[in-house]
Enzyme design. Structure first.
Site, PDB file in Angstrom:
ATOM      1  N   CYS A  33      37.199  43.922  34.391  1.00  0.00           N
ATOM      2  CA  CYS A  33      37.308  43.757  32.932  1.00  0.00           C
ATOM      3  C   CYS A  33      36.067  43.121  32.302  1.00  0.00           C
ATOM      4  CB  CYS A  33      38.525  42.887  32.603  1.00  0.00           C
ATOM      5  SG  CYS A  33      38.362  41.252  33.317  1.00  0.00           S
ATOM      6  N   CYS A 102      43.120  38.912  37.822  1.00  0.00           N
ATOM      7  CA  CYS A 102      42.539  37.882  36.960  1.00  0.00           C
ATOM      8  C   CYS A 102      42.410  36.541  37.697  1.00  0.00           C
ATOM      9  CB  CYS A 102      43.388  37.673  35.721  1.00  0.00           C
ATOM     10  SG  CYS A 102      43.798  39.202  34.878  1.00  0.00           S
TER      11      CYS A 102
HETATM   12 FE1  FES Z   1      39.893  39.985  32.641  1.00  0.00          FE
HETATM   13 FE2  FES Z   1      42.236  38.929  33.072  1.00  0.00          FE
HETATM   14  S1  FES Z   1      41.817  40.742  31.968  1.00  0.00           S
HETATM   15  S2  FES Z   1      40.332  38.276  33.847  1.00  0.00           S
END
Ligand code: FES
Length: 123
Positions: A33, A102
């Site tokens: 992400c 995450c």
């Molecule tokens: Fe990026 Fe959780 S969506 S660390």
């Protein structure tokens, strides 16, 4: 989606902010992400004497960083190095499956900070 422990660590994160002259620093990005966590450690007698973090990320990443920093305070460097994302998630009372990635960046950044400290202390 998140339990009350996760929400508490997200809303009232422990050990946030900068540390002046840390002994080790680790910054890690999450390839899934692009979020980033920076961990700063102070080391005394091969133990984590203090730790701070800054996380640019989602609630799960912030809560994981907060919990992980609480968990490693006072541990030896070897013990802190072994902290896994599963133990962090467990201490948070669990994370939703799709948010497990995450919790990686906190433990990865802790390992990077310890490696940074070890590299510097070899010089
Ligand atoms: Fe990026 Fe959780 S969506 S660390």
């Amino acid at each position: 989606m998140y339990n009350s422990t996760v929400l508490d660590h997200f809303e009232n994160p422990r050990n946030t902010g900068e540390m002046s002259q840390p002994d080790g620093v680790g910054s890690v990005g999450n390839p899934e992400c692009g979020d980033v966590t920076k961990i700063m450690i102070r080391v005394e007698h091969e133990r984590i004497a203090d730790v701070r973090f800054k996380t640019f990320g989602c609630a799960a990443a912030i809560a994981s960083s907060s919990m992980a920093t609480e968990m490693i305070k006072g541990l030896t460097l070897d013990e802190a190095y072994e902290l896994t994302r599963d133990r962090v998630a467990e201490s948070l009372g669990g994370l939703p499956e799709k948010k497990m990635h995450c919790s990686n960046i906190a433990s990865d950044a802790i390992r990077a900070a310890i490696e940074d400290y070890r590299q510097k202390s070899e010089k």
